[in-house]
Design an enzyme around this catalytic site. Structure first.
Site, short mmCIF file in Angstrom:
data_model
loop_
_atom_site.label_atom_id
_atom_site.label_comp_id
_atom_site.label_asym_id
_atom_site.label_seq_id
_atom_site.Cartn_x
_atom_site.Cartn_y
_atom_site.Cartn_z
N ASN A 11 0.94 -1.19 -0.19
CA ASN A 11 0.04 -0.14 -0.07
C ASN A 11 0.96 1.34 -0.13
O ASN A 11 1.48 1.61 1.07
CB ASN A 11 -0.96 -0.15 1.05
CG ASN A 11 -1.71 1.24 1.48
OD1 ASN A 11 -1.77 2.07 0.39
ND2 ASN A 11 -2.51 1.36 2.30
N LYS A 13 -0.04 4.37 -0.17
CA LYS A 13 -0.61 5.54 0.12
C LYS A 13 -0.33 6.55 -0.48
O LYS A 13 -0.09 6.51 -1.54
CB LYS A 13 -0.09 5.58 1.76
CG LYS A 13 -0.19 4.51 2.55
CD LYS A 13 0.11 4.40 4.15
CE LYS A 13 -0.16 3.29 4.85
NZ LYS A 13 -0.06 3.22 6.25
N HIS A 104 -9.36 1.01 5.17
CA HIS A 104 -8.28 1.47 5.75
C HIS A 104 -8.42 2.22 7.01
O HIS A 104 -9.37 3.49 7.08
CB HIS A 104 -7.17 1.94 4.82
CG HIS A 104 -5.61 1.94 5.41
ND1 HIS A 104 -5.34 2.84 6.23
CD2 HIS A 104 -4.76 1.22 5.13
CE1 HIS A 104 -4.05 2.30 6.44
NE2 HIS A 104 -3.93 1.44 5.73
N GLU A 106 -6.68 4.84 7.74
CA GLU A 106 -6.37 6.13 7.75
C GLU A 106 -7.63 6.72 6.96
O GLU A 106 -8.00 8.20 6.79
CB GLU A 106 -5.27 6.22 6.69
CG GLU A 106 -3.90 5.97 7.45
CD GLU A 106 -2.94 5.44 6.75
OE1 GLU A 106 -2.77 5.27 5.78
OE2 GLU A 106 -1.81 5.13 7.58
N GLU A 175 -5.03 -4.71 10.56
CA GLU A 175 -4.07 -3.96 10.92
C GLU A 175 -4.33 -3.06 12.06
O GLU A 175 -5.13 -2.11 12.21
CB GLU A 175 -4.33 -3.01 9.77
CG GLU A 175 -3.90 -3.57 8.28
CD GLU A 175 -3.34 -2.47 7.31
OE1 GLU A 175 -2.41 -2.53 6.69
OE2 GLU A 175 -3.98 -1.35 7.28
N GLY A 181 2.80 2.33 10.81
CA GLY A 181 3.61 3.67 10.81
C GLY A 181 4.43 4.10 11.82
O GLY A 181 5.00 5.06 12.04
N SER A 219 3.80 -1.95 10.29
CA SER A 219 5.14 -2.01 10.49
C SER A 219 5.70 -3.21 10.18
O SER A 219 6.71 -3.97 10.69
CB SER A 219 5.70 -1.65 11.97
OG SER A 219 5.05 -0.26 12.04
P1 13P Z 1 3.52 0.72 7.46
O1 13P Z 1 3.67 -0.69 7.15
O2 13P Z 1 3.71 1.70 7.21
O3 13P Z 1 3.11 0.50 9.03
O4 13P Z 1 1.85 0.78 6.96
C1 13P Z 1 0.99 -0.48 7.08
C2 13P Z 1 -0.39 -0.14 6.46
O5 13P Z 1 -1.11 0.71 6.68
C3 13P Z 1 -0.91 -0.89 5.08
O6 13P Z 1 -2.09 -0.50 4.64
#
Ligand code: 13P
Length: 261
Positions: A11, A13, A104, A106, A175, A181, A219
């Site tokens: 992903n 982002k 997600h 976010e 997740e 992150g 992560s």
């Molecule tokens: P990170 O791997 O940067 O923690 O992000 C995970 C994520 O949100 C994947 O959708």
């Protein structure tokens, strides 16, 4: 017994540019070819990249002829019309985007998406023949207050509630919000516990529960992927920052090579 093929999804982002995409995708295609020569196609995991929408055409051209699929990071629940800023499922299909990340954390947080909206998106994506990757996960506060199971149950049951009995193709991604992150990762044992619980929630709804893939995200990186992916109910990863480095992403892909296909 056939071994379930794992799915390693990146992903990206809101991280992309024409030049960085080109370097990343070319390195992934070359690296995956080299791995295929080493272990054979049947042992490779499925691989997916999810770039920001303006780059779908570029990335799909770069992926031409490779086995890497392309996904979107969200999609509208509507077909077309006066929905400024939205993207429809038919647009995804025109760009050969066949997976879509939905729910997600976010998008839940910054776009105020709720369970009901996500459930409509999952339903529409399935109807359109795409594979939804449904994200669920508890916050730090929810974990500390012992609400992990209740939150996961609510999010999973709601997201899948409009699907017909015996649905297949859906991917669920666990997740934990506190791990995204942050550099914090669920331990393999913690991830396994929640993944097994998610599978138990799928079981009454579909005979495909064992075959459906449940990904871990938060992560995941080159150093911890092997141990997470070794868990019996961890069927792959949804990777954020480590998916932006071809060497890290390829290392995670190598960790997902089936040992006994
Ligand atoms: P990170 O791997 O940067 O923690 O992000 C995970 C994520 O949100 C994947 O959708």
């Amino acid at each position: 017994m056939t071994v379930k093929r794992k799915l390693i999804a990146g992903n990206w982002k809101m991280n992309a540019s024409f030049s960085s995409n080109e370097a990343l995708v070319k390195a992934l295609v070359t690296g995956l070819d080299a791995l295929k020569a080493q272990v054979g196609q049947p042992s490779l995991p499925d691989v997916l990249v999810c770039p920001p929408a303006p780059y779908w055409a570029q990335v799909s051209a770069l992926l031409e002829g490779s086995s890497i699929a392309q996904g979107a990071q969200d999609v509208s629940e509507h077909d077309k019309g006066a929905y400024t800023g939205e993207l429809s499922l038919s647009m995804l299909k025109e760009f050969k985007v066949d997976h879509v990340i939905l729910g997600h954390s976010e998008r839940r947080r910054y776009q105020f998406q709720n369970d009901s909206l996500i459930c409509h998106k999952v339903f529409q994506a399935m109807n359109a023949g795409l594979t939804p990757i449904v994200c669920v996960g508890e916050t730090q506060d929810e974990r500390e207050q012992g609400q992990t199971w209740a939150v996961i149950k609510r999010q999973v049951m709601s997201a899948l509630s409009m699907l017909p009995v015996d649905f297949d193709r859906v991917v669920v991604a666990y997740e934990p919000v506190w791990a995204i992150g942050t550099g914090l990762t669920a331990t393999p044992v913690m991830a396994q516990e929640v993944h097994a619980y998610i599978r138990s929630l799928l079981e009454p709804r579909t005979t495909h529960a064992k075959a459906l893939r449940i990904l871990y995200g938060g992560s995941m990186n080159a150093a911890n992927a092997q141990a997470l992916l070794a868990q019996p109910d961890v069927d792959g990863g949804l990777i954020g920052s480590a998916a932006l480095s071809s060497s890290d992403f390829l290392s995670i892909i190598s960790s997902a090579v089936a040992r006994n296909p």
